[in-house]
Write an enzyme that holds these catalytic residues in place. Structure first.
Site, PDB file in Angstrom:
ATOM      1  N   ASP A 127       3.461  23.985  19.491  1.00 42.86           N
ATOM      2  CA  ASP A 127       4.047  25.119  20.202  1.00 42.86           C
ATOM      3  C   ASP A 127       5.404  24.869  20.857  1.00 42.86           C
ATOM      4  O   ASP A 127       6.077  25.821  21.232  1.00 42.86           O
ATOM      5  CB  ASP A 127       3.066  25.628  21.265  1.00 42.86           C
ATOM      6  CG  ASP A 127       3.379  27.059  21.704  1.00 42.86           C
ATOM      7  OD1 ASP A 127       3.934  27.820  20.887  1.00 42.86           O
ATOM      8  OD2 ASP A 127       3.063  27.411  22.848  1.00 42.86           O
ATOM      9  N   HIS A 135       5.275  22.393  27.786  1.00 51.79           N
ATOM     10  CA  HIS A 135       6.319  23.200  27.146  1.00 51.79           C
ATOM     11  C   HIS A 135       6.432  24.616  27.705  1.00 51.79           C
ATOM     12  O   HIS A 135       7.268  25.393  27.213  1.00 51.79           O
ATOM     13  CB  HIS A 135       6.100  23.238  25.629  1.00 51.79           C
ATOM     14  CG  HIS A 135       4.804  23.846  25.210  1.00 51.79           C
ATOM     15  ND1 HIS A 135       3.663  23.104  25.067  1.00 51.79           N
ATOM     16  CD2 HIS A 135       4.461  25.119  24.917  1.00 51.79           C
ATOM     17  CE1 HIS A 135       2.670  23.895  24.701  1.00 51.79           C
ATOM     18  NE2 HIS A 135       3.132  25.127  24.598  1.00 51.79           N
ATOM     19  N   ASP A 183      -2.463  26.327  26.929  1.00 51.70           N
ATOM     20  CA  ASP A 183      -1.304  26.018  27.768  1.00 51.70           C
ATOM     21  C   ASP A 183      -1.735  25.586  29.164  1.00 51.70           C
ATOM     22  O   ASP A 183      -2.555  26.251  29.807  1.00 51.70           O
ATOM     23  CB  ASP A 183      -0.397  27.243  27.889  1.00 51.70           C
ATOM     24  CG  ASP A 183       0.288  27.578  26.581  1.00 51.70           C
ATOM     25  OD1 ASP A 183       0.969  26.696  26.039  1.00 51.70           O
ATOM     26  OD2 ASP A 183       0.144  28.723  26.118  1.00 51.70           O
ATOM     27  N   HIS A 229      -5.262  26.206  21.118  1.00 48.99           N
ATOM     28  CA  HIS A 229      -4.045  25.827  21.838  1.00 48.99           C
ATOM     29  C   HIS A 229      -4.128  26.366  23.267  1.00 48.99           C
ATOM     30  O   HIS A 229      -4.130  27.580  23.483  1.00 48.99           O
ATOM     31  CB  HIS A 229      -2.804  26.366  21.147  1.00 48.99           C
ATOM     32  CG  HIS A 229      -1.550  26.097  21.924  1.00 48.99           C
ATOM     33  ND1 HIS A 229      -1.152  24.823  22.258  1.00 48.99           N
ATOM     34  CD2 HIS A 229      -0.627  26.936  22.471  1.00 48.99           C
ATOM     35  CE1 HIS A 229      -0.033  24.887  22.958  1.00 48.99           C
ATOM     36  NE2 HIS A 229       0.300  26.147  23.105  1.00 48.99           N
TER      37      HIS A 229
END
Length: 1018
Positions: A172, A417, A53, A51
């Site tokens: 997430d 997000h 970001d 994951h």
């Protein structure tokens, strides 16, 4: 007719894609590449993933390159590719296209082919496929669709058919919207996966075996259900099984002769992990994520240990453990034919314990939330203008589209997000702002050429117009409008004519505004700015003391109007009272007309009542604040993510009780307004616009720098609250879902689980408001709505009340990862925020031209209000007569307005070599909102562009990456069984195919996407 083949495809997967002509060869990716499951075993799907970001604590570029960071996404992708090449059984799930795109552009042809081969053999699965993993609370549906279109386009052009995602991977985001589920459905996805939901909801779903479920994504369509799966224990590797270089878990040693042999202990520990799942299984399938934030930089180390783990279960009689992907898990669940529960509401707000509601980020960093809306409006307008320029311009070789890429990508990144949510660090916030600003300036480099060409009366291009947006007009700075003579271009991106107020910072003078008919406009006012903005740095520009306001009337659908503005000389004749001098009034003050007005109480200077749409309501409006919890009790503080008031039993403190001062009042030709100072750091202008079509009251507010106590670290969370006397909404209120469908909320209620509303009665009742919050009194057939100009948290905590949070200043961190207090500074002081709320109310009695339809129209006009640019006309002797001889001051680019319930959501250039365009049409109403407008509607595409014919019309799924025909004829059409013994099809109800004559039918709330060719007929 499909598009030309643009590259070699070695193997085709399940779905032929837009970028290449379908070729039917052996499928080796997607569902065809899934491992064989065993019906007599528990199938354990190991899902390797990372994951990543796109900005959070560090910037996107820092995360990618590793400069200033301890990890590098560049290295992660490279490392994964090398590890996958070593074993064909290994798999990996790739998500964020923004990072993939950065990586891909720097690779050699050999490296690119290696990656494509891994995708085509199913070792790499692309999930989501959007430019980012977008937020689901603060985003607008238009921007969500755009960021998916950008990401999916890149995957088409680089990876071909096997790069097309079949599932969403939203692991997430901090809660989940129903609109996102509908977008996934319309993208053609078969399902989606996520991790975060309310802790009460998670516990109950685990207990009732409902981690796999169907989400009915819209009440407006039949068969809108889509499969969703919840990751049981978040998205990280199980405890004890993180083998990344950033982890401390011991590696697996399966050498019996080694002193550190631990295989038996590892197997026993993993069996405990699996046994924890077993009582809660919907089918004989378990999904185990293996990864986490920025994992797999040393991928071989991860995979070697997973390989060894799998070997420990190679001949197990109970567990079948193997490398898998999200889509393979979905397929296995479908093969088991479970009866699934159906969800109809959304998963907001999210709480990770009874005191920690993640409803603060609905409002956090309010200025960047507003800037994102501005950037999106400019992006949409520029996409349309460049399309029209391509269609109409005789110089078809002129290429202005590359100027859009920076803006397109920066707006896409903002949907992340940890971007639009305001949960990023301050340094990353600055980086996002710089990216959007650079994108806007890049897009506007060629805007003068485009506007000059489109409006030119001759074949000669008029490119002397240096148009630019006034991005700092909210602090009364605009270089071009501070000139003695300037030109204003107003472009309407909507598919119907609009009238809209234009407001520009100007000098203290009187002004003449000449419209397209050559006549001076009478409805012009020069008013005091809301503040002198004395704290603004001079190097950012000169602050103008006044604001020029005039009506841009009947700007055509997808059309342009020019206005020529000159300073008449001398000071503005309407002089206000001395600054901060309280105006003594004996009687209540009425602002506006008989049909549209508001009344200020003479004693308190507060809103007392309002009149519109034939109704008069006793309504008050006040600013309050919640003292923020600092975490002394239960260790939960208000912060960038969380909203937690200091007290759950005390009401918010009324700032307006500080005796507001009426500083100024104006009754102009176009505007009537009252300037009210609430206290030293809150002020507002309440305003009405005269003229037809204006049926709202505007609240233009300025909040900050928020004063906080010198001690105790107690921050403040500021709200704007409207209270309607006598309105009974029975605890029910309504919010939008990402600006699209309406969500019904009830105070202190959850549909799927029980919770204790007395623990956090305020923050647990806060919901994201992207565009509108409303109350409805069913008995009185009355509805009151407030519209906002950016995402904010909102609620109705008592009947007759609406509130929206506008600003937050917090002095401690909420310990959810960003490790900074939400205490923003700008211009060497705590942040000042300016914004607008719009009040509307009306009767719900009418079913034709209903109040619901009125609100829909207003909402679209506010979201994509006209794109206003200003050019200096003092240079080159650009007098009105000169410009009028060269330019048309008015033009429109669609032959007539579309029906009131239809809008062109997207018009942009697609493939220049084929003169193709991406065209999206949307139905604006839900099916029960209006007896007339909530019906299906047919649009003739060939009537839209006048002398230009729309041909070669090919429909796609929502993301413009899969032909609709191929999607409908694909393999692996899933059916799902519900607990109510219904069978749900894999396709959502949709309207009929495009007719041969180019007519398109839209159902209520439907969005249809086309790749079209537009050619001149005359």
């Amino acid at each position: 007719m499909k598009m030309k083949l643009e590259g070699f495809i070695s193997f085709l997967c399940a779905i032929p894609l837009i970028w290449g002509t379908p070729v039917h060869q052996k499928n080796t990716c997607g569902y065809a590449s899934c491992p064989q499951t065993k019906s007599d075993r528990i199938n354990v799907h190991i899902i390797p993933h990372s994951h990543n970001d796109v900005g959070w604590v560090l910037t996107e570029n820092q995360y990618f390159t590793g400069v200033g960071a301890t990890i590098s996404v560049d290295n992660i992708i490279t490392s994964v590719v090398q590890a996958l090449k070593r074993s064909p059984k290994r798999k990996f799930t790739q998500v964020e296209t923004a990072f993939f795109w950065q990586w891909w552009r720097k690779q050699s042809e050999k490296s690119k082919n290696e990656y494509k081969n891994l995708v085509e053999t199913g070792q790499i699965e692309i999930a989501n496929g959007g430019f980012t993993m977008n937020d689901e609370a603060c985003v607008h549906y238009q921007s969500t669709i755009d960021q998916f279109t950008r990401g999916l386009r890149i995957l088409n052009d680089t990876l071909g058919p096997c790069g097309a995602p079949r599932v969403g991977w939203q692991i997430d985001p901090f809660g989940h919207s129903r609109e996102q589920a509908l977008i996934f459905r319309q993208l053609g996805f078969d399902g989606a996966f996520f991790a975060r939901l309310d802790f009460n909801d998670r516990l109950k779903r685990i207990e009732e075996k409902r981690l796999d479920f169907l989400w009915k994504s819209s009440p407006n369509f039949n068969d809108s259900e889509i499969f969703y799966a919840i990751l049981k224990n978040h998205y990280g590797s199980p405890t004890g099984f993180c083998f990344d270089i950033t982890c401390r878990d011991q590696p697996v040693n399966d050498d019996p002769g080694s002193f550190d042999y631990n295989a038996d202990q590892v197997r026993s520990l993993f069996i405990k992990v699996l046994e924890d799942f077993e009582p809660h299984l919907t089918t004989n399938n378990i999904l185990i994520p293996m990864g986490g934030d920025f994992n797999y930089e040393s991928a071989e180390e991860q995979y070697l240990n997973i390989d060894r783990l799998l070997k420990l279960f190679a001949n197990d009689g109970k567990y079948n453990v193997f490398y898998s992907t999200p889509s393979c898990y979905l397929k296995s669940v479908n093969n088991a034919s479970p009866k699934l529960s159906v969800k109809t509401d959304d998963i907001l707000p999210y709480a990770d314990n009874e005191h920690a509601y993640w409803s603060g980020y609905f409002t956090s960093r309010p200025t960047i939330k507003r800037f994102e809306r501005t950037a999106n409006k400019i992006l949409q307008a520029n996409k349309q203008l460049r399309s029209v320029f391509k269609i109409l311009s005789s110089n078809t070789t002129a290429d202005t589209d590359p100027h859009l890429d920076t803006l397109r990508d920066s707006v896409a990144v903002m949907q992340h997000h940890d971007a639009i949510t305001g949960t990023e660090s301050q340094a990353v916030t600055y980086n996002y702002v710089d990216m959007m600003n650079a994108g806007i300036r890049s897009a506007e480099e060629s805007i003068g050429l485009i506007i000059g060409t489109l409006l030119s009366k001759s074949q000669e291009k008029f490119d002397q117009l240096a148009f630019a947006s006034c991005l700092l007009s909210n602090i009364s700075i605009c270089e071009n409008s501070s000139k003695d003579r300037f030109l204003v271009a107003v472009y309407n991106p909507l598919s119907k004519a609009v009238s809209h107020p234009v407001a520009l910072p100007v000098q203290n003078a009187s002004y003449s505004v000449i419209g397209d008919d050559g006549e001076e406009i009478a409805a012009v006012d020069v008013l005091d700015a809301i503040s002198d903005f004395g704290y603004v740095d001079s190097n950012d520009g000169e602050v103008s003391p006044k604001e020029l306001v005039f009506a841009a009337e009947d700007v055509p659908p997808m059309g342009l109007k020019l206005y020529y503005v000159t300073k008449k000389g001398g000071n503005n004749q309407t002089q206000p009272p001395e600054e901060f001098e309280e105006i003594a009034v004996d009687e209540d003050l009425v602002f506006g007309t008989k049909d549209l007005n508001f009344v200020l109480d003479a004693k308190t200077n507060r809103l007392k009542s309002a009149t519109m749409n034939g109704l008069t309501l006793n309504i008050t409006q006040d600013f309050y604040y919640y003292p923020a919890a600092v975490g002394v009790i239960n260790f939960v503080a208000s912060g960038a993510y969380l909203f937690r008031p200091e007290s759950s039993t005390k009401n918010a403190k009324n700032i307006t009780d500080d005796n507001p001062v009426l500083e100024r009042q104006y009754r102009g030709n176009f505007v009537e307004e009252a300037h009210i100072r609430i206290n030293d750091w809150v002020k507002q202008i309440i305003r009405v616009y005269k003229g037809s079509g204006n049926n709202f009251i505007e609240f233009d507010w300025l909040v900050g720098p928020i004063e906080v106590p010198d001690s105790y670290l107690t921050g403040k969370e500021i709200i704007n609250r409207f209270t309607v006397s006598g309105l009974n909404n029975s605890g029910v209120f309504y919010t939008d879902s990402n600006g699209r469908e309406t969500m019904r909320r009830r105070r202190n209620e959850r549909v799927d689980y029980e919770y204790d509303p007395t623990v956090e009665p305020i923050s647990s009742n806060y919901y994201p408001v992207t565009a509108r919050i409303a109350l409805r009194d069913e008995e009185k057939q009355l509805e009151v709505a407030v519209f906002n100009d950016r995402s904010q948290g909102g609620s109705s905590l008592h009947d007759g009340e609406l509130e929206l949070m506008v600003h937050r200043r917090l002095l401690v961190d909420d310990n959810r990862g960003v490790s900074e207090a939400l205490d923003e500074y700008e211009f060497r002081q705590p942040l000042v925020v300016r914004g607008k709320h719009y009040l509307m109310f009306g009767s719900t009695k009418e079913k034709n031209n209903s109040f619901a339809a009125v609100q829909r129209d207003f909402q679209s006009r506010m979201h994509l209000s006209p794109y206003t640019l200003v050019a200096d006309a003092t240079a080159d002797n650009l007098k009105y007569e000169t410009l009028k001889s060269l330019l048309n001051f008015k033009t429109q680019f669609i032959s007539k307005a579309l029906p009131d319930n239809v809008n062109i959501l997207t018009l942009e250039r697609w493939r220049d070599e084929e003169d193709t365009f991406l065209l999206r049409l949307e139905h604006l109403l839900e099916k029960d909102e209006d007896d007339n407008l909530s019906k299906e509607v047919t649009v003739d595409l060939n009537s839209i562009f006048g002398d230009y014919k729309v041909e070669d019309i090919n429909e796609t799924t929502l993301g413009a990456n899969v032909w609709m025909e191929d999607y409908l004829n694909r393999d692996n059409k899933f059916k799902w069984n519900t607990q109510g013994n219904e069978t749900i099809n894999s396709e959502m109800e949709r309207s009929a195919k495009v007719k041969p004559d180019g007519k398109v039918t839209l159902l209520p709330m439907e969005i249809r996407t086309f790749i079209v060719k537009i050619t001149k007929t005359k």
